[in-house]
Design a protein around this motif. Structure first.
Motif, PDB file in Angstrom:
ATOM      1  N   CYS A  11       0.820  -1.218   0.000  1.00  0.00           N
ATOM      2  CA  CYS A  11       0.000   0.000   0.000  1.00  0.00           C
ATOM      3  C   CYS A  11       0.850   1.263   0.000  1.00  0.00           C
ATOM      4  O   CYS A  11       0.340   2.362  -0.080  1.00  0.00           O
ATOM      5  N   GLY A  12       2.191   1.097   0.091  1.00  0.00           N
ATOM      6  CA  GLY A  12       3.046   2.281   0.032  1.00  0.00           C
ATOM      7  C   GLY A  12       3.206   3.001   1.360  1.00  0.00           C
ATOM      8  O   GLY A  12       3.828   4.047   1.425  1.00  0.00           O
ATOM      9  N   HIS A  13       2.641   2.435   2.428  1.00  0.00           N
ATOM     10  CA  HIS A  13       2.745   3.068   3.746  1.00  0.00           C
ATOM     11  C   HIS A  13       4.186   3.019   4.237  1.00  0.00           C
ATOM     12  O   HIS A  13       4.860   2.012   4.081  1.00  0.00           O
ATOM     13  N   GLU A  14       4.677   4.125   4.799  1.00  0.00           N
ATOM     14  CA  GLU A  14       6.028   4.176   5.373  1.00  0.00           C
ATOM     15  C   GLU A  14       5.935   4.655   6.800  1.00  0.00           C
ATOM     16  O   GLU A  14       5.186   5.567   7.095  1.00  0.00           O
ATOM     17  N   TRP A  15       6.704   4.036   7.681  1.00  0.00           N
ATOM     18  CA  TRP A  15       6.684   4.508   9.058  1.00  0.00           C
ATOM     19  C   TRP A  15       7.979   4.172   9.747  1.00  0.00           C
ATOM     20  O   TRP A  15       8.774   3.364   9.259  1.00  0.00           O
ATOM     21  N   VAL A  16       8.198   4.783  10.915  1.00  0.00           N
ATOM     22  CA  VAL A  16       9.395   4.537  11.712  1.00  0.00           C
ATOM     23  C   VAL A  16       9.023   3.564  12.813  1.00  0.00           C
ATOM     24  O   VAL A  16       8.120   3.832  13.589  1.00  0.00           O
ATOM     25  N   PRO A  17       9.690   2.407  12.856  1.00  0.00           N
ATOM     26  CA  PRO A  17       9.320   1.408  13.869  1.00  0.00           C
ATOM     27  C   PRO A  17       9.522   1.941  15.274  1.00  0.00           C
ATOM     28  O   PRO A  17      10.554   2.544  15.567  1.00  0.00           O
ATOM     29  N   GLY A  18       8.541   1.738  16.110  1.00  0.00           N
ATOM     30  CA  GLY A  18       8.659   2.145  17.498  1.00  0.00           C
ATOM     31  C   GLY A  18       8.542   3.644  17.706  1.00  0.00           C
ATOM     32  O   GLY A  18       8.521   4.118  18.827  1.00  0.00           O
ATOM     33  N   GLY A  19       8.471   4.388  16.631  1.00  0.00           N
ATOM     34  CA  GLY A  19       8.387   5.839  16.776  1.00  0.00           C
ATOM     35  C   GLY A  19       7.033   6.351  16.358  1.00  0.00           C
ATOM     36  O   GLY A  19       6.080   5.591  16.235  1.00  0.00           O
ATOM     37  N   ASP A  20       6.982   7.635  16.162  1.00  0.00           N
ATOM     38  CA  ASP A  20       5.733   8.229  15.713  1.00  0.00           C
ATOM     39  C   ASP A  20       5.539   7.930  14.237  1.00  0.00           C
ATOM     40  O   ASP A  20       6.383   8.237  13.425  1.00  0.00           O
ATOM     41  N   SER A  21       4.439   7.319  13.902  1.00  0.00           N
ATOM     42  CA  SER A  21       4.134   7.116  12.493  1.00  0.00           C
ATOM     43  C   SER A  21       3.609   8.440  11.950  1.00  0.00           C
ATOM     44  O   SER A  21       3.187   9.298  12.716  1.00  0.00           O
ATOM     45  N   PRO A  22       3.642   8.623  10.637  1.00  0.00           N
ATOM     46  CA  PRO A  22       3.095   9.847  10.074  1.00  0.00           C
ATOM     47  C   PRO A  22       1.646  10.080  10.527  1.00  0.00           C
ATOM     48  O   PRO A  22       1.221  11.204  10.727  1.00  0.00           O
ATOM     49  N   ALA A  23       0.908   9.001  10.727  1.00  0.00           N
ATOM     50  CA  ALA A  23      -0.478   9.141  11.170  1.00  0.00           C
ATOM     51  C   ALA A  23      -0.532   9.742  12.570  1.00  0.00           C
ATOM     52  O   ALA A  23      -1.374  10.581  12.861  1.00  0.00           O
ATOM     53  N   ASP A  24       0.400   9.308  13.432  1.00  0.00           N
ATOM     54  CA  ASP A  24       0.424   9.861  14.778  1.00  0.00           C
ATOM     55  C   ASP A  24       0.752  11.348  14.753  1.00  0.00           C
ATOM     56  O   ASP A  24       0.196  12.131  15.492  1.00  0.00           O
ATOM     57  N   LEU A  25       1.676  11.712  13.896  1.00  0.00           N
ATOM     58  CA  LEU A  25       2.049  13.112  13.796  1.00  0.00           C
ATOM     59  C   LEU A  25       0.859  13.937  13.323  1.00  0.00           C
ATOM     60  O   LEU A  25       0.629  15.035  13.789  1.00  0.00           O
ATOM     61  N   ASP A  26       0.107  13.370  12.394  1.00  0.00           N
ATOM     62  CA  ASP A  26      -1.077  14.068  11.899  1.00  0.00           C
ATOM     63  C   ASP A  26      -2.047  14.365  13.035  1.00  0.00           C
ATOM     64  O   ASP A  26      -2.674  15.392  13.079  1.00  0.00           O
ATOM     65  N   ALA A  27      -2.138  13.412  13.951  1.00  0.00           N
ATOM     66  CA  ALA A  27      -3.102  13.564  15.031  1.00  0.00           C
ATOM     67  C   ALA A  27      -2.734  14.740  15.937  1.00  0.00           C
ATOM     68  O   ALA A  27      -3.592  15.344  16.546  1.00  0.00           O
ATOM     69  N   GLU A  28      -1.433  15.037  16.009  1.00  0.00           N
ATOM     70  CA  GLU A  28      -1.014  16.130  16.882  1.00  0.00           C
ATOM     71  C   GLU A  28      -1.038  17.472  16.169  1.00  0.00           C
ATOM     72  O   GLU A  28      -0.957  18.513  16.778  1.00  0.00           O
TER      73      GLU A  28
END
Ligand code: ZN
Length: 113
Positions: A27-44
């Motif tokens: 699906c092309g999703h990229e994230w940092v393991p154990g860290g803030d995913s881009p989705a988490d950053l969006d939430a803030e």
């Protein structure tokens, strides 16, 4: 066989690591393991309808007619809202509007001016 986590977006197990990023080829999703995913950053981060980041003190305009809770009045499209304050919650903008008083808005219904 891999110790990499499955994709949080589509649950694919075929993820691979690229530097500090885990990438899902499905699906092309990229994230940092154990860290803030881009989705988490969006939430803030509070963003307006166009995806611009909003900050305390910004001036925004309403992009659609909004019913004002507890009254029969309608906040008209194009209404300018000065000096917004970002708050937590479903309605994440705290503001004061001439003729309406203090109220809360959703960031998705405004755009930064
Ligand atoms: Zn995926």
């Amino acid at each position: 066989m891999s110790s990499l986590p499955s994709c949080p977006a589509c649950s694919s197990e075929y993820t691979y690591q690229d530097g500090s990023l885990i990438i899902c080829p499905e699906c092309g999703h990229e994230w940092v393991p154990g860290g803030d995913s881009p989705a988490d950053l969006d939430a803030e981060t509070v963003k307006d309808a166009n995806g611009n980041v909003l900050q305390d003190g910004d001036t925004v305009s309403v992009i659609k007619d909004l019913k004002v809770k507890g009254s029969s009045s309608v906040l008209k499209i194009g209404t300018r809202v000065k000096n917004i304050r970002l708050v937590d919650g479903d309605h994440n903008i705290d503001c004061k509007i001439d003729g309406f008083g203090a109220m809360k808005l959703k960031s998705e219904f405004v755009k930064k001016i």
